[in-house]
Design a protein around this motif. Structure first.
Motif, mmCIF file in Angstrom:
data_model
loop_
_atom_site.group_PDB
_atom_site.id
_atom_site.type_symbol
_atom_site.label_atom_id
_atom_site.label_comp_id
_atom_site.label_asym_id
_atom_site.label_seq_id
_atom_site.Cartn_x
_atom_site.Cartn_y
_atom_site.Cartn_z
ATOM 1 N N MET A 210 60.134 93.946 96.159
ATOM 2 C CA MET A 210 60.392 92.836 97.080
ATOM 3 C C MET A 210 60.988 91.639 96.361
ATOM 4 O O MET A 210 60.779 91.436 95.167
ATOM 5 N N ARG A 211 61.715 90.851 97.123
ATOM 6 C CA ARG A 211 62.250 89.591 96.612
ATOM 7 C C ARG A 211 61.101 88.685 96.181
ATOM 8 O O ARG A 211 60.015 88.721 96.758
ATOM 9 N N ALA A 212 61.360 87.856 95.191
ATOM 10 C CA ALA A 212 60.330 86.927 94.712
ATOM 11 C C ALA A 212 59.966 85.900 95.787
ATOM 12 O O ALA A 212 58.864 85.359 95.774
ATOM 13 N N ALA B 231 50.167 91.546 92.874
ATOM 14 C CA ALA B 231 51.567 91.184 93.124
ATOM 15 C C ALA B 231 51.708 89.696 93.429
ATOM 16 O O ALA B 231 52.623 89.038 92.931
ATOM 17 N N LEU B 232 50.803 89.161 94.236
ATOM 18 C CA LEU B 232 50.854 87.733 94.557
ATOM 19 C C LEU B 232 50.618 86.879 93.317
ATOM 20 O O LEU B 232 51.252 85.836 93.151
ATOM 21 N N LYS B 233 49.735 87.324 92.444
ATOM 22 C CA LYS B 233 49.497 86.592 91.200
ATOM 23 C C LYS B 233 50.739 86.589 90.317
ATOM 24 O O LYS B 233 50.996 85.625 89.599
ATOM 25 N N LYS B 234 51.533 87.655 90.396
ATOM 26 C CA LYS B 234 52.785 87.757 89.636
ATOM 27 C C LYS B 234 53.937 87.043 90.347
ATOM 28 O O LYS B 234 55.000 86.877 89.776
ATOM 29 N N GLY B 235 53.734 86.668 91.618
ATOM 30 C CA GLY B 235 54.763 85.950 92.369
ATOM 31 C C GLY B 235 55.777 86.832 93.054
ATOM 32 O O GLY B 235 56.862 86.371 93.416
ATOM 33 N N GLN B 236 55.447 88.082 93.278
ATOM 34 C CA GLN B 236 56.387 88.971 93.958
ATOM 35 C C GLN B 236 55.609 89.962 94.799
ATOM 36 O O GLN B 236 55.026 90.887 94.229
ATOM 37 N N PRO B 237 55.515 89.779 96.106
ATOM 38 C CA PRO B 237 56.251 88.813 96.911
ATOM 39 C C PRO B 237 55.735 87.382 96.709
ATOM 40 O O PRO B 237 54.668 87.175 96.143
ATOM 41 N N GLY B 238 56.500 86.433 97.231
ATOM 42 C CA GLY B 238 56.137 85.037 97.071
ATOM 43 C C GLY B 238 54.969 84.616 97.937
ATOM 44 O O GLY B 238 54.242 83.685 97.601
#
Length: 191
Positions: free
Chosen positions: A128-130, A151-158
């Motif tokens: 997914m897009r950042a 994934a949210l902690k990594k910022g993707q997805p935003g």
């Protein structure tokens, strides 16, 4: 054609999309604490953006109509989607990979099955897009919740927004409660 439960599910999905895109939880909290228009807190414009509807049944079709009213480009995917079926709803059928990689908003409206269990997993979130907003008002089993938190902690997805959960109500120690940029609602989309 659309019963109250389907209409409510569509409205809840749009409420969650707008809350995430417009950063309403952060804005509400900031305003209450005397913070005003913090840097990086300006909301996203949905007009002209691409929304991916994962599933285009009754609820997905209603989502499509609202997205069109917002001026969004609508693409769709499901295991049995055809170009003709998508076109009949003014949407474009695309591959699952293209939907994940190109959509600002990804909203899930699939029937749960063994084949779709954890369809949204670490690999899918990485595609997914950042700045993507991931929304699930459909079935909790479609999403690997631990992978979403990571994934949210990594910022993707935003950002993400959920109305359905693997265990309801959420336990006090559920990692979802501490995930960044996640809007939660207590499974009220069917009401």
């Amino acid at each position: 054609r659309f019963g109250p439960a389907r209409i409510s599910a569509c409205e809840q999905a749009w409420a969650l999309i707008l809350a995430a895109a417009k950063r309403l939880p952060q804005g509400d909290q900031g305003a209450r604490q005397g913070r005003w228009r913090e840097p990086g807190a300006i909301p996203t414009l949905l007009y002209g953006q691409r929304i991916g509807l994962v599933g285009l049944g009754d609820i997905g079709s209603r989502m499509d109509a609202v997205a069109q009213a917002f001026g969004m480009e609508v693409v769709t995917w499901s295991p049995h989607m055809t170009m003709a079926r998508a076109a009949s709803r003014d949407a474009t059928a695309v591959s699952f990979d293209e939907l994940l990689q190109t959509c600002k908003v990804i909203s899930v409206h699939l029937v749960a099955s063994d084949a779709t269990r954890h369809l949204f997993n670490a690999q899918r979130f990485e595609q997914m897009r950042a700045d993507a907003i991931f929304v699930n008002t459909s079935h909790a089993s479609l999403v690997d919740e631990a992978a979403l938190v990571d994934a949210l902690k990594k910022g993707q997805p935003g950002a993400a927004a959920l109305d359905v959960f693997a265990a309801e109500p959420l336990a006090a120690d559920n990692p979802l409660l501490h995930a960044p940029n996640l809007v939660l609602s207590p499974h009220v989309g069917f009401a």
